[in-house]
Each structure stands twice: as structure tokens, then as C-alpha cells.
Enzyme design. Structure first.
Site, PDB file in Angstrom:
ATOM      1  CE  LYS A 118      -3.923   1.833   2.691  1.00 39.67           C
ATOM      2  NZ  LYS A 118      -4.797   1.525   3.847  1.00 39.67           N
ATOM      3  CG  LEU A 167     -12.563  11.643   7.113  1.00 40.62           C
ATOM      4  CD1 LEU A 167     -13.368  12.536   8.028  1.00 40.62           C
ATOM      5  CD2 LEU A 167     -11.086  11.748   7.435  1.00 40.62           C
ATOM      6  CB  SER A 193      -7.689   3.364   2.624  1.00 43.85           C
ATOM      7  OG  SER A 193      -7.008   2.718   3.695  1.00 43.85           O
ATOM      8  CB  ILE A 214      -7.719   2.734  11.070  1.00 40.01           C
ATOM      9  CG1 ILE A 214      -7.920   3.310  12.477  1.00 40.01           C
ATOM     10  CG2 ILE A 214      -8.353   3.631  10.013  1.00 40.01           C
ATOM     11  CD1 ILE A 214      -7.264   4.650  12.709  1.00 40.01           C
ATOM     12  N   GLY A 215     -10.469   0.909  10.006  1.00 38.17           N
ATOM     13  CA  GLY A 215     -11.923   0.849  10.033  1.00 38.17           C
ATOM     14  C   GLY A 215     -12.476  -0.165   9.044  1.00 38.17           C
ATOM     15  N   GLY A 216     -11.601  -1.011   8.502  1.00 40.51           N
ATOM     16  CA  GLY A 216     -12.018  -1.990   7.508  1.00 40.51           C
ATOM     17  C   GLY A 216     -11.181  -1.946   6.248  1.00 40.51           C
ATOM     18  CB  SER A 217      -8.297   0.195   5.355  1.00 42.00           C
ATOM     19  OG  SER A 217      -8.949   1.350   5.809  1.00 42.00           O
TER      20      SER A 217
END
Length: 581
Positions: A118, A167, A193, A214-217
Site C-alpha cells: 500500500k 475518512l 483504503s 483502521i476501520g475496515g481498510s
């Protein structure tokens, strides 16, 4: 591929042009793809690549050329790459071959395996822009410890992959590099992301990859693109040397983890990365290397179909139920459980992330703040308190959506004392959720990755709260894997009367946006898109999650996922073809 206004991009137009021109020049060094010459390498797992090199059937150089040819095709089809270093990769492969010819010893367990990372990870001599034009032309002075660890294990790093400026982890789009497309449908996002990683791996442009979450990336792109992913808990993999748009935010930890085309390849990468400290001061990998686990013959799974924020689509519910049926057929026990309170976790996340009114994370954007996917996520702090209260009242009382109304009340600039309170409440929620999930004897929990298989481009503008299905396990810090299960079927996955009558208890606004007239969920347009499941484990149980993923994968059997299932003119057996020509 350009989701931003010309006015927003104009001040950085020359930077954008020069960066894309350099990428095009580097891609021009890829060989033309030949199915006869290259396909056998793309069909191989990382384990098979290493074994064939060790047996002197293949060389690192011949393997690499196949993946460079396919990576160029993947870029043309999906726009998944940012920094491209094909010539540097060739030099690495030549050195590996020369050393192996001389010693007969492999450099490590990833010897000759082409890998992508990434764009957030520093690679010496190349930018880590993550789409910010202001961060261009500032090459890293050294490799991130994770990159150094992979190279020490023999991996050949070929490119960096695209990330979004949002975000919430849905889109892979930014002004500098543009938008990444889903490799199975040009109308849908690859997720974010780590969406560039998901697209490249699904298209066989690399054998292995690394994302962050951090939230599903990691999990959302894995689910959207039909690959395998693992989100470890905080501390198992180094995240030093990662470009961070919100430095200092420690309330919820970002983690790094492997993405691959098979469970076995995830495990191979995990054995390299877990606990690795490349350099004396690599940040926070706990000194805990990979630990082998032995599972009982009969496992006990919990499962749920709806995440609490929104009712799961027929396609995503079917993926969970097909997994449950396959496991029961294989002799395992599956029991339906209540889903955790994902609305509460979304409110905590928004409350913590918006504590400074998003000033830090937005400060990098400049004119790029016009990017529309940021609108709903950053709306709260821009509203005066009385306006936010009025909007909340309207949504709650006139629209009748108490769940979505709560979202607005937590997104605002806070005092330090308020931030402490949110952090305390987050810790309490973490303890409560862990107790609720694991009070009964369960080996793992099965859940949808998201309420829908993928969202159309621009879907993050209105559907950001869907991320709570994955965000839940960042807040709780559980290890989670993703396994692809099936593909959307336009006939089987319709919004039937039976589905509509079943309970869901989600947000009315979100469900109307998803399932109403002209909603984002359209099984006919989505036909052929992958659908996966999350496999959730207890804290510090990454190895058990991987072992359970092996069990789930075997129970499901062959189903058109893995190395060699994508090509520019086919979709792994799916009849409808929506790829870029």
C-alpha cells in the site's frame, strides 16, 4: 477516473501530470503479456513459486516478468498503482538468482515472490503520497521496517498501490492518482483504503500484498475484490515508516496486515511479519512470532446476518448462510447470535476521530477538501450547535431514524475532558463486547463484510456509516480474516418480499439509500461481484483465525477464487463482462 472538480485540482495540475507521466514511463518497461509464456506463474501460490525456484524449475527473474506483465494489465484495467519500480525489482530478482546459483540456499520463505505494498509504506527513493499532491516529490530516505523485513525474506517488491482521501474505507480515489476500479465491475469501487492492493491482487498483478486497517481498510477491499485478507490486532505487525495523515491519533490503532489470493499465502506472510523487528527501534511489534495452533476436529461458530446499522443485502446474507451450511455439512456446529451494537461503535469512532473537528486530517487536503466523499463524514463539526441539534431532531422525529440521528450528535469539536470521556467509554464498550462475543464457547464468529457486496463509485458520499460492520473489530481490537464465498447472482439475490419482511432493525435512511428506488444495491448491475465473510477471533488469536480460515475455505470447496481466475477479457467464469478494454 477523475472524481474531483477541475477547480480543486488546478493548483496542483503540474504535479499530477508529472507524477502520472513518471508512472506511465515506468509501466512502459513491462513486457507484453503472453498467456502461453506467463500464465503458469500467475496460477501459482507464493508457496508454489518458492518451491519451483528451489527445485530450479523457475527463476526469480522469469517469475517476475510474468507479474510485471500482468501488473501493467491490471493498471490499465483498474488504475490500481501509484509508484512503480519495475527496473529496481528486476535488479533484486537478478541478485536473488545469482546468489541462489552460487549457494543453493534460498534467501528466505518469500524468495522470488513478487509483492506490492500500500502506498502508505515507505520505500526508499519513492514518494509516500497516499494521494496528497502536497506530499509528492518527497521520496523516503529509508524503507519502512515491514518493507525491509519482506525483502530480507526474499520478496521482490514491484510497486505501491492506490489509496483514497476519505475518512471511511470505501473508495480508492484521490486527486493525484485518480480512482481505482473494481476488477470485476467498472461501475463499482474496489473498496478502500487498501483498494489498490485488492484490485492488483485480484488481477494477479502481484502474488502477495500488504494493507493497513483502521476501520475496515484491509477487509472491505478483500471482500469487494474477492481475495483473502487478515486484519491482525494491534502489535503483531510493525507500522513504523507509514505515511500517516492523522499522526498522534491513538484512540483506535491502525494495523498492518497481509492480503493474498489464498489462506496459505496469508499464513506464509504472517509467519514472516508477526513479531518481526527489522531494526532495533521498529515501532510496537510485540516480540511474539507466529505460533502454530491445533484446532479440535469439531469447531463451534457463532454467526449473524445483519450488523445492527443496516439490514444485510440478500447477497451478503446468502454468503454467510452458505458458509454456515458448508461448515455444518463438514461436521461443525453453527449457532446464530445477536450482532454487536455497531451503531454504538460508529458513534464512539466518530466522536473520537472528530475531537479536533477533523482539523489535522483535513489540513493536508488544501483545495482537495472539495472531494465529495468527505462531506457527510465531516459535516457535524462545521454546523453550529443549534443547527446540529435541529438536524438531529428532524432526522429522529420527522424522518423516524433514531439511529442515523445519533450520528450527527457525536461529530463535533471537543474539549480534552470530553475526549477522555469518549476514550473511557470506548474501553468500556471493548470490554463489554468481548464478554458478549466470547462468553459462550465459540471458536470464531462469522459475519458479513458489509451490508452490500460493493458500492458504486461515489457511494461513500452517502453510505459511510456502512463501515461500522468492520469498524466494530478495530474498536474491539479483534483479529479478523476475510474469505471470498460466492458471487452476486441477479436471480437469487433480488430484494424479495420474504427478505423485506424479515427483521433488520437498521437505519431507515441508510436502508432507503441502499434498497429504495434507484438504490445502491442492484443485483443485476452487481452480477458477478465477489461476496465474502468476516471470520472474527479473540484478541491475540491471529494464528487461530488463520487456522479457522483454512477450515472454512476447505468446507466451501472450489468456487472460482484464487490465483489465475481473472484476465482482461474474462471474469473467472462469470458470464457478464464489465472490465475496461
Amino acid at each position: 477516473m477523475w472524481p474531483f472538480t477541475d477547480a480543486a485540482a488546478q493548483p496542483y495540475h503540474s504535479t499530477i501530470e508529472s507524477k502520472r507521466a513518471r508512472r506511465a514511463d515506468a509501466l512502459g518497461h513491462a513486457p507484453p503479456f503472453s498467456e502461453d509464456k506467463h500464465q503458469k506463474y500467475l496460477d501459482a501460490t507464493a508457496k508454489q513459486i518458492v518451491e519451483n525456484i528451489q527445485d530450479r524449475v523457475w527463476t526469480a527473474t522469469t517469475v517476475l516478468e510474468a507479474y510485471l506483465a500482468r501488473a501493467a494489465q491490471a493498471q490499465k484495467a483498474t488504475n490500481c498503482l501509484t509508484e512503480v519500480f519495475f527496473e529496481e525489482a528486476r535488479e533484486e530478482a537478478r541478485k536473488l538468482d545469482a546468489e541462489f546459483d552460487k549457494t543453493g540456499e534460498l534467501k528466505g520463505p518469500l524468495h522470488g515472490v513478487p509483492i506490492s505494498v500500500k502506498d502508505m509504506f515507505d520505500v526508499k527513493g519513492f514518494d509516500s503520497t497516499i494521494g496528497f499532491t502536497q506530499w509528492a516529490n518527497k521520496p523516503a530516505e529509508k524503507n519502512a521496517p515491514l518493507v525491509a523485513t519482506l525483502r530480507a525474506a526474499g520478496a521482490v517488491v514491484i510497486a505501491k498501490t492506490n489509496v483514497p482521501q476519505t475518512l471511511f474505507a470505501f473508495e480508492s480515489a484521490n486527486p493525484l492518482w485518480g480512482r481505482t476500479l473494481n476488477p470485476w465491475s467498472t461501475a463499482h469501487t474496489a473498496g478502500g483504503s487498501s483498494g489498490g492492493e485488492g484490485a492488483l491482487l485480484a488481477a494477479d498483478g502481484a502474488a502477495l500484498g500488504v494493507g493497513t486497517d483502521i476501520g475496515g481498510s484491509i477487509r472491505i477491499p478483500s471482500g469487494y475484490c474477492g481475495i483473502y485478507g487478515l486484519k491482525p490486532g494491534h502489535g503483531r505487525v510493525s507500522i513504523e515508516g507509514v505515511a500517516d495523515p492523522n499522526p498522534g491519533f491513538e484512540a483506535i490503532h491502525a494495523v498492518a496486515g497481509p492480503m493474498a489470493r489464498s489462506v496459505a499465502d496469508l499464513e506464509r506472510m504472517a509467519r514472516v511479519l508477526f513479531g518481526a523487528r527489522e531494526g532495533a527501534h521498529a515501532y510496537f511489534p510485540s516480540p511474539l512470532p507466529y505460533r502454530d495452533v491445533k484446532l479440535p476436529d469439531k469447531l463451534r461458530f457463532g454467526y449473524y446476518l445483519n450488523d445492527g446499522a443496516v439490514k444485510g443485502s440478500p447477497a451478503c446474507q446468502r454468503a454467510v448462510l452458505e458458509t454456515v451450511q458448508a461448515l455444518r455439512t463438514a461436521g461443525h456446529e453453527c449457532v446464530e447470535i445477536d450482532s454487536p451494537d455497531s451503531i454504538q461503535v460508529l458513534l464512539l469512532f466518530c466522536g473520537l476521530l472528530s475531537a479536533d473537528g477533523y482539523e489535522t486530517i483535513m489540513s493536508h487536503l488544501g483545495p482537495d477538501k472539495r472531494e465529495s466523499a468527505l462531506f457527510i463524514a465531516t459535516l457535524g463539526p462545521r454546523l453550529p450547535g443549534f443547527v446540529r441539534a435541529a438536524a438531529t431532531w428532524v432526522v429522529r422525529n420527522l424522518v423516524g431514524d433514531t439511529r442515523f440521528a445519533s450520528f450527527l450528535t457525536h461529530s463535533y469539536k471537543k474539549t480534552v475532558r470530553m475526549f477522555y470521556d469518549y476514550t473511557k467509554n470506548k474501553a468500556a464498550f471493548e470490554r463489554q463486547t468481548r464478554a458478549a462475543l466470547w462468553s459462550a464457547p465459540l471458536d470464531a464468529v462469522l459475519a458479513p463484510v458489509q451490508a452490500v457486496p460493493a458500492v458504486p463509485h461515489g457511494g461513500c458520499d452517502h453510505l459511510a456509516p456502512l463501515a461500522c460492520s468492520t469498524l466494530m473489530y478495530n474498536v474491539v481490537d479483534s483479529p479478523v480474516g476475510v474469505v471470498p464465498v460466492t458471487r452476486v447472482d441477479a436471480t437469487r439475490d433480488v430484494l424479495s418480499d420474504v427478505w423485506r419482511a424479515a427483521p433488520g432493525n437498521g437505519s431507515k435512511l441508510l436502508e432507503d439509500t441502499l434498497y429504495g428506488p434507484n438504490g445502491a444495491y442492484d443485483p443485476k448491475a452487481m452480477e458477478g461481484l465477489p461476496v465474502g465473510v468476516q471470520i472474527i477471533g479473540e484478541a491475540w488469536g491471529e494464528e487461530k483465525v488463520l487456522a479457522v480460515m483454512h477450515v472454512v475455505d476447505a468446507a466451501l470447496g472450489p468456487r472460482g477464487f484464487g490465483p489465475g481466475t481473472w484476465a482482461p477479457n474474462k471474469q473467472g467464469g462469470v458470464a457478464k463482462n464489465t472490465l475496461v478494454r
